[in-house]
Write an enzyme that holds these catalytic residues in place. Structure first.
Site, mmCIF file in Angstrom:
data_model
loop_
_atom_site.group_PDB
_atom_site.id
_atom_site.type_symbol
_atom_site.label_atom_id
_atom_site.label_comp_id
_atom_site.label_asym_id
_atom_site.label_seq_id
_atom_site.Cartn_x
_atom_site.Cartn_y
_atom_site.Cartn_z
ATOM 1 C CB SER A 427 -0.918 0.022 1.228
ATOM 2 O OG SER A 427 -0.143 0.076 2.421
ATOM 3 C CG HIS A 448 -3.443 -1.459 -2.205
ATOM 4 N ND1 HIS A 448 -3.819 -0.161 -1.913
ATOM 5 C CD2 HIS A 448 -3.378 -2.094 -1.008
ATOM 6 C CE1 HIS A 448 -3.959 -0.021 -0.614
ATOM 7 N NE2 HIS A 448 -3.692 -1.184 -0.042
ATOM 8 C CD GLU A 460 -5.263 2.434 -4.409
ATOM 9 O OE1 GLU A 460 -5.580 3.637 -4.374
ATOM 10 O OE2 GLU A 460 -4.415 1.938 -3.646
ATOM 11 C CG ASN A 498 -3.177 4.389 1.772
ATOM 12 O OD1 ASN A 498 -4.317 4.366 2.223
ATOM 13 N ND2 ASN A 498 -2.363 3.348 1.842
#
Length: 593
Positions: A427, A448, A460, A498
């Site tokens: 991540s 991800h 992702e 993130n």
């Protein structure tokens, strides 16, 4: 100022002013609606008539109650109509000149004991109050749109505001069924102060061509549970309005994260302000519509299956919660899965965790006993990566440590057959650095998943500069087959979710450090005002403060932006071993299990 606030004037009958008037009239207050535009006043009356008619049809109010509500709302075109008001709420355009002139005129009309409230979310309440003859009675009363539905109200006091005025307005908000949060005077206050920084970063991410508008919005909705993606929300708010708020925030903070992304200026000056103009980040059927129509930027049909590699069997490396969840996802979708750990015992334990998860699904009626047995039968637990010799796709879900992952990929490079796709679930680490640990970096891609993998729809797909086209196509095809939503992004820190989520969380911590607002008020503001499923401090404690700090450090190291430096309070809590729910204490304390 010890008044009952029974008669309230609302100046400015746009969408927000009309909504506030409706809330007040429904609660039994006499409402004086004032707007220099006759058409706006008529529209406000029509909107209240329509809203109360719907309430009657849904049996929420009686016809008699509807008549009483309508009778309590009267509109005027002259500010003099506010003469008897005990509270005046202004919702006029976000301009110091317009609002200051309004307060000067109100000083000459209303009683010295009347409270004057500004609905601004971007301008300084203190600066507005300073223009009044009675600055002690001026405060901010920030409702959220749509006012009848949204529970949050920010009550904003300046250094000049008298406490009785704050108390009176706070009590009023509670009587309206709202959740008031008392905050000091700074641009954006709590909710918008956190929200607009996040929206600005999303706009900048799109402007940099890092990800498509559709993928950015889908990532934040599916990865964070938000009701709306950031670019869709900017179109709803109004891109010009967002730019105004951000300019005010930047002038106070000088934080680069608040400096409006250039695309906001470009769209605003072109008149492409969002839904209200019919076009912003997206194109709509007409001005004011919420229906998106295809345009030149709308993605074409996805890559065909023929462009990818065949995947019949999948290897999952790891024995933790994420590895077990990913293995369950693939097995449910019909793939043969090899779940490999550092020992046979760990692999068997991981498979046992999957069995328990499937049993819960059977108990809840989401899965049949037959499907449970078939799914488990597809999973082979192995105590060595040697079992990956024949898999078509190998997915690692081990510790978030670059050296650990590089060592693992070096082993998979030797074990996996030529043509196998090698995927990392990292991540925050650079995928290309992991890929270079192999002799075939073109076969390596980021995949991800989000936790818990069986429930979360987002994946992702992270493509490096070395990833082959057919590898990228393969992973996207597999995501669809396992009923996940893939979004494409490049190999940079944080990817989409993130990179947008953690600066927002970091800024929330800074608010607490600066004693601007409490944990509870910030969490309440973002849940009630932003529609977030969790407040930032609830989420930080769930994610883990050590994990959060590590991601913040990676983001700061990659982008070198001072605004991304981890908040000292976060570093202190981690150093003290207060890591969140898993240790029983983070930003809050939890009962030990």
């Amino acid at each position: 100022m010890d008044t009952p606030l029974s008669t309230i004037a609302v100046v400015g009958l746009g969408t927000m002013g009309t909504g506030i008037a409706e809330v007040l009239a429904r609660a039994g207050h006499e409402v004086i609606g004032i707007d220099i535009n006759d058409a706006a006043a008529r529209q406000a009356v029509a909107a209240l008539e329509a809203a109360t008619a719907r309430a009657v049809r849904r049996e929420r109010i009686t016809e008699e109650e509807r008549s009483d509500i309508l009778a309590r709302f009267c509109t005027f075109g002259d500010l003099q109509a506010a003469v008897e008001a005990e509270l005046v709420i202004e919702v006029v355009p976000e301009s110091y000149e317009i609002k200051q002139q309004l307060f000067r005129e109100l000083d000459a009309i209303v009683s010295p004991t009347a409270i004057l409230a500004t609905g601004t979310n971007a301008l300084s309440v203190t600066r507005l109050a300073a223009e009044s003859l009675h600055p002690e009675r001026v405060l901010g009363l920030h409702f959220f749109n749509p006012a009848p539905a949204m529970k949050l109200v920010e009550v904003v006091s300046s250094v000049l505001t008298a406490p009785p005025a704050v108390e009176a307005v706070t009590a009023l908000a509670r009587s309206l069924g709202k959740e008031p949060v008392e905050v000091g005077d700074r641009p954006g206050f709590v909710a918008d102060g956190l929200l607009f920084g996040y929206l600005n970063q999303a706009a900048a991410m799109y402007e940099a061509n890092y990800a498509s508008r559709e993928d950015i919005d889908a990532a934040m909705k599916l990865g964070c549970g938000l009701p709306m993606g950031p670019l869709t929300l900017l179109d709803l708010i109004g891109i010009d309005t967002a730019r105004t708020v951000l300019e005010a925030m930047y002038s106070a903070s000088h934080d680069r994260l608040h400096a409006p992304a250039p695309i906001l200026r470009q769209l605003s000056e072109a008149g492409l302000t969002g839904r209200k103009s019919g076009r912003g980040f997206y194109t709509y059927t007409e001005s004011g519509s919420q229906t998106v129509v295809p345009d030149a930027l709308t993605p074409r049909e996805s890559t065909s299956a023929a462009d990818g590699r065949a995947v019949r069997s999948v290897g999952v490396a790891g024995s933790g919660t994420m590895a077990s969840g990913i293995a369950e996802v693939f097995a449910k979708a019909g793939y043969d899965v090899v779940l490999a750990a550092r020992s046979q015992e760990k692999a068997d334990t991981a498979k046992g965790r999957i069995a328990k998860s499937l049993e819960r699904s059977v108990t809840k009626g989401r899965l049949t006993a037959e499907a449970r047995d078939e799914t488990l039968a597809r999973i082979t637990a192995a105590g060595s990566l040697d079992a990956f010799a024949d898999v078509d796709l190998a997915v690692e879900a081990v510790a978030e440590d670059l050296s650990v992952k590089q060592q693992l990929f070096g082993t998979m490079d030797k074990v996996c057959k030529p043509g196998a796709v090698l995927a990392t679930t990292t991540s925050s680490l650079p995928v290309v650095a992991i890929a270079r640990a192999t002799s075939r970096p073109q076969d390596v891609v980021g995949m991800h998943f989000f936790n818990p993998a069986p429930a979360m729809k987002l994946v992702e797909v992270v493509r490096t500069v070395l990833t082959a086209d057919d590898v990228h196509a393969t992973v996207r095809e597999v995501c669809v087959k396992v009923r996940k939503h893939p979004v494409d992004c490049g190999d940079r820190a944080g990817f989409i979710v993130n990179a947008l989520l953690f600066p927002y969380l970091n800024n929330a911590i800074k608010m607490v450090e600066e004693h601007y607002a409490s944990l509870d008020d910030i969490d309440a503001a973002m849940k009630l005002g932003g529609g977030y499923p969790m407040g930032p401090f609830e989420l930080l404690d769930v994610v883990g403060l050590d994990v959060s700090l590590a991601i913040e450090k990676v983001l700061h190291s990659e982008f070198r932006d001072p605004g991304l430096a981890p908040a000292p309070l976060l570093e202190h809590l981690v150093a003290a071993g207060c890591l969140g729910r898993k240790t029983g204490r983070g930003f809050r304390e939890y009962a030990r299990r």
